[in-house]
Design an enzyme around this catalytic site. Sequence first.
Site, mmCIF file in Angstrom:
data_model
loop_
_atom_site.group_PDB
_atom_site.id
_atom_site.type_symbol
_atom_site.label_atom_id
_atom_site.label_comp_id
_atom_site.label_asym_id
_atom_site.label_seq_id
_atom_site.Cartn_x
_atom_site.Cartn_y
_atom_site.Cartn_z
ATOM 1 N N LYS A 36 -2.740 7.214 3.385
ATOM 2 C CA LYS A 36 -1.543 7.504 2.596
ATOM 3 C C LYS A 36 -1.959 8.374 1.427
ATOM 4 C CE LYS A 36 2.173 5.374 -0.030
ATOM 5 N NZ LYS A 36 2.818 4.116 -0.440
ATOM 6 N N GLU A 64 -10.802 5.848 5.973
ATOM 7 C CA GLU A 64 -9.753 4.866 5.662
ATOM 8 C C GLU A 64 -9.270 4.170 6.937
ATOM 9 O OE1 GLU A 64 -8.436 3.683 2.988
ATOM 10 O OE2 GLU A 64 -8.837 5.081 1.344
ATOM 11 N N LYS A 66 0.426 9.377 6.463
ATOM 12 C CA LYS A 66 1.628 9.607 5.666
ATOM 13 C C LYS A 66 1.324 10.514 4.491
ATOM 14 C CE LYS A 66 4.727 7.217 2.610
ATOM 15 N NZ LYS A 66 4.854 6.114 1.724
HETATM 16 C C1 PBG Z 1 5.518 2.240 -1.452
HETATM 17 C C2 PBG Z 1 5.951 3.340 -0.567
HETATM 18 C C3 PBG Z 1 6.249 4.681 -0.878
HETATM 19 C C4 PBG Z 1 6.734 5.250 0.305
HETATM 20 C C5 PBG Z 1 6.691 4.265 1.289
HETATM 21 N N1 PBG Z 1 6.185 3.103 0.731
HETATM 22 C C6 PBG Z 1 6.230 5.450 -2.150
HETATM 23 C C7 PBG Z 1 5.067 5.642 -2.967
HETATM 24 O O1 PBG Z 1 3.925 5.364 -2.594
HETATM 25 O O2 PBG Z 1 5.302 6.095 -4.087
HETATM 26 C C8 PBG Z 1 7.239 6.660 0.442
HETATM 27 C C9 PBG Z 1 8.183 6.890 1.562
HETATM 28 C C10 PBG Z 1 8.928 8.175 1.525
HETATM 29 O O3 PBG Z 1 8.727 9.062 0.691
HETATM 30 O O4 PBG Z 1 9.804 8.300 2.396
HETATM 31 N N2 PBG Z 1 4.248 2.317 -1.977
#
Ligand code: PBG
Length: 326
Positions: A196, A234, A249
Amino acid sequence: MSSYPQTRLRRLRERAALREMAKETRLSVSDFIYPIFVTHGRDVRTEIDPMPGIYQFSLDHLIPEIASVAEMGIPSVLLFGIPATKDPSGTEAYSANGIVQEAVRVIKQAAPELLVFTDVCLCGYTDHGHCGVVNDGSVDNDETLELLARTALSHAQAGADVVSPSAMMDGQVAAIRGELNSNGFVDTPIMSYSAKYASSFYGPFRVAAESSPGFGDRRGYQMDPANARQAMSEIAQDIEEGADIVMVKPALAYLDVIARAREQFTIPIAAYNVSGEYAMVKAAAENGWLDSRQVTIEILTAIKRAGADIIISYHVKEMAQWLAEG
Ligand code: PBG
């Protein structure tokens, strides 16, 4: 392979039926997870400004929404909650009566077959908006693990089918696996947000989830967009810790990471087509600058072609509709 003029790759492109036979990547509704935002109160159905067509739902409005999702053949949803109150340790995230826990029960009642994935993180629940406990101005990894494990367990106890940690704390998958196992949830899978990135494409989501960090940013725990090899580290770690599905992501700007992961690992790979990717398409389409349908199909196909087995996307409902139309 022989070359032109013996080989003419256009031969298979001229007729629609042949193009269909030669198609290497096919989207199916069974690939998709649909994200849903749930909030307290009654009669709330608030459209999220930068995400046209996506809403915050109170539980009474969640029921018809779930019914339509299930009826379209969409196999699963991913829940995000907006809590009643926020505090330094994100208490509602792991409360048995938190909004996500309540929503899971409502969905399991309304559509028992629908798979319910839950996002396991604290950022929507903490008053500072970070994904864990803050000590001396930075997120304390090891102290956060316990709260993430409690959150995941509370989701499983409410009936969640798959828990999905997104906080990017080291060791979060192991902590959650351990907590689930010692409480009788050995069969509850974990879909980990393994790679992520600290991405600006999450902007619209943070409006939807009311989860922007109150100070600083998330670069101290989320990955640097410049790194691809590190994503493999990761993912490898999460698999070792017991992840059942790993995620990359965002998706669109990270297709190389998806493809690399697909080559290197055998377990299912999910890709999250995030809020900013959705917002770009919708904004351009509203201006008449892009054809929303064609561009969406192209984007989702590209994510699958890169190697994603599972796609999480705000486009899922419209895409399911288009697939049904044929
Ligand atoms: C929570 C989370 C986030 C997203 C999914 N889970 C936001 C972040 O890390 O700030 C983003 C999902 C999206 O942008 O559609 N940590």
